[in-house]
Motif scaffolding. Structure first.
Motif, short mmCIF file in Angstrom:
data_model
loop_
_atom_site.label_atom_id
_atom_site.label_comp_id
_atom_site.label_asym_id
_atom_site.label_seq_id
_atom_site.Cartn_x
_atom_site.Cartn_y
_atom_site.Cartn_z
N HIS A 99 16.73 -18.41 22.44
CA HIS A 99 16.57 -19.30 21.08
C HIS A 99 16.04 -18.75 20.16
N ARG B 8 13.64 -18.27 18.21
CA ARG B 8 12.09 -17.14 18.36
C ARG B 8 11.51 -16.58 19.08
N GLY C 254 6.59 -17.83 13.06
CA GLY C 254 8.36 -17.76 13.13
C GLY C 254 8.70 -16.32 11.38
#
Length: 396
Positions: free
Chosen positions: A43, A45, A292
């Motif tokens: 992903h 993140r 993030g």
């Protein structure tokens, strides 16, 4: 929240780069494994986004890393064969800068110490052999033929798929909030529930500051921007190696030749067969694990383009696509945090990879499996001892 039929022997917290590898190595040895992750890796993140990572053996960050990365090469090949996926592509690697720069002098020291095949190239030779690069006359390059690139998202998916095939139970959308040692193992808090196990492996990625539970460990979270262009001829594999460039008094940049774009590179458009990536390895861009990485600004692209203009002008003039962030969990010395928890020997930890850890993923997984099973590993990881910071904080 329990494994079907029996309590897990080992819980792995975090199934990104290192946790996926650890889950695979443990499960492949017949260990009952429960893997937990708040997201579904791969992903955007974590510290693995972007479609490519450089792998090299002439290691500027220190010659102690070389045996580990040599083992990683073996394990990457094994993983690709088992998964039926090409994970590693040899492109050659070029470390550029002044002769006494860290990335040239350090790579040379590692190559000489371990007898690695390499070439030292003057600027005029680099310009003739690799026309994308325009180094100044005082700069040199160390060329390593064995260097290349790895596909991180595919690699994590392969580790996870093979871990499940070997019997691991992997749970996604499972946020770990805390853990503690008990008289007969460990307990892990997951979304309000409790999981018990004999041993714990913590691979927290950007959440290291919270999940390591090591007072005094000074990890910080930073971000970098990876920029992508449509390639021109000088950037084809074979004509352009992967590269790291340390100019005198300027930021360290790096990049890879034309490769298949990341699946989520929206700006690439349909039918794009390859992209070229360049980024800064240094710089200060604070990030937050929950929020993030910050988005790119026009100034970010202008700074990158200006850096490239005098060094890789054909790239600066290429058609720009977009940028993507990645995260670096940094330690003060730039070395990993890898080993048994200094206060809890039933817990192994892997964190703080400081922007150069991905290439080591399969050997880190092997080491974590060793530590979880026996408390020891034959790999030399003394340099990465988790207690080195806490010892300094509490010492005389």
């Amino acid at each position: 929240m329990e494994l079907t039929g029996s309590r897990p022997e080992v819980v792995v917290v975090g199934l990104g780069t290192m946790g996926a590898a650890a889950a695979y190595h443990l499960a492949s040895r017949g260990v009952r494994v429960l893997g937990l992750d708040r997201f579904t890796p791969p992903h955007a993140r974590g510290e693995h986004a972007g479609g490519s990572r450089i792998i090299r053996q002439a290691y500027a960050e220190g010659r102690a890393y070389v045996p580990l990365v040599q083992r990683a090469y073996e394990l990457w090949r094994q993983l690709g064969d088992l998964a039926g996926v090409e994970l590693m592509t040899q492109t050659g690697g070029l470390m550029l800068g002044a002769p006494d720069s860290v990335h040239v002098a350090g790579a040379l020291a590692s190559a000489q110490a371990h007898g690695l095949e390499h070439e030292l190239l003057e600027a005029k030779t680099i310009r003739a052999r690799f026309p994308a690069f325009t180094p100044e006359d005082g700069e040199i390059g160390l060329y390593e033929r064995a260097a290349g690139i790895i596909r991180p998202e595919a690699a994590i998916s392969a580790h996870l798929r093979l871990a499940e095939r070997s019997g691991a139970e992997l749970r996604y959308g499972a946020a770990v909030t805390a853990w503690e040692a008990t008289h007969d193992g460990v307990t892990v808090r997951v979304d309000g529930d409790t999981v018990t196990a004999d041993k714990l492996v913590v691979c927290p990625g950007p959440w290291a500051a919270d999940l390591l539970r090591m007072t005094g460990v000074p990890v910080t979270l930073e971000s970098r921007l990876q920029h992508y262009w449509l390639p021109s001829d000088p950037f084809a594999i074979g004509r352009c190696p992967a590269w790291i460039w340390e100019p005198d008094g300027d930021q360290v940049g790096y990049g890879v030749p034309a490769f298949a774009p990341p699946n989520d590179l929206q700006g690439a458009g349909p039918g794009v067969g390859a992209v070229v990536k360049a980024a800064f390895h240094t710089g200060e861009r604070p990030a937050d694990a929950e929020l993030g990485a910050p988005s790119a600004t026009p100034d970010d692209l202008n700074t990158m383009t200006a850096w490239l203009r005098s060094r890789l002008p054909a790239l600066a003039d290429s058609s720009y696509i977009e940028s993507k962030p990645c995260l670096y969990t940094m330690t003060p010395d730039g070395d990993f945090i890898l080993g048994l928890h200094p206060e809890v020997p039933t817990v192994a930890v892997a964190a703080g990879f400081s922007g150069h850890g991905f290439k080591f993923a399969p050997v880190i997984g092997e080491i974590l499996a060793d530590l979880a099973q026996t408390g020891h590993t034959l790999h030399n990881i003394e340099q990465f001892a988790p207690g080195r910071f806490t010892a300094k904080a509490t010492g005389p």
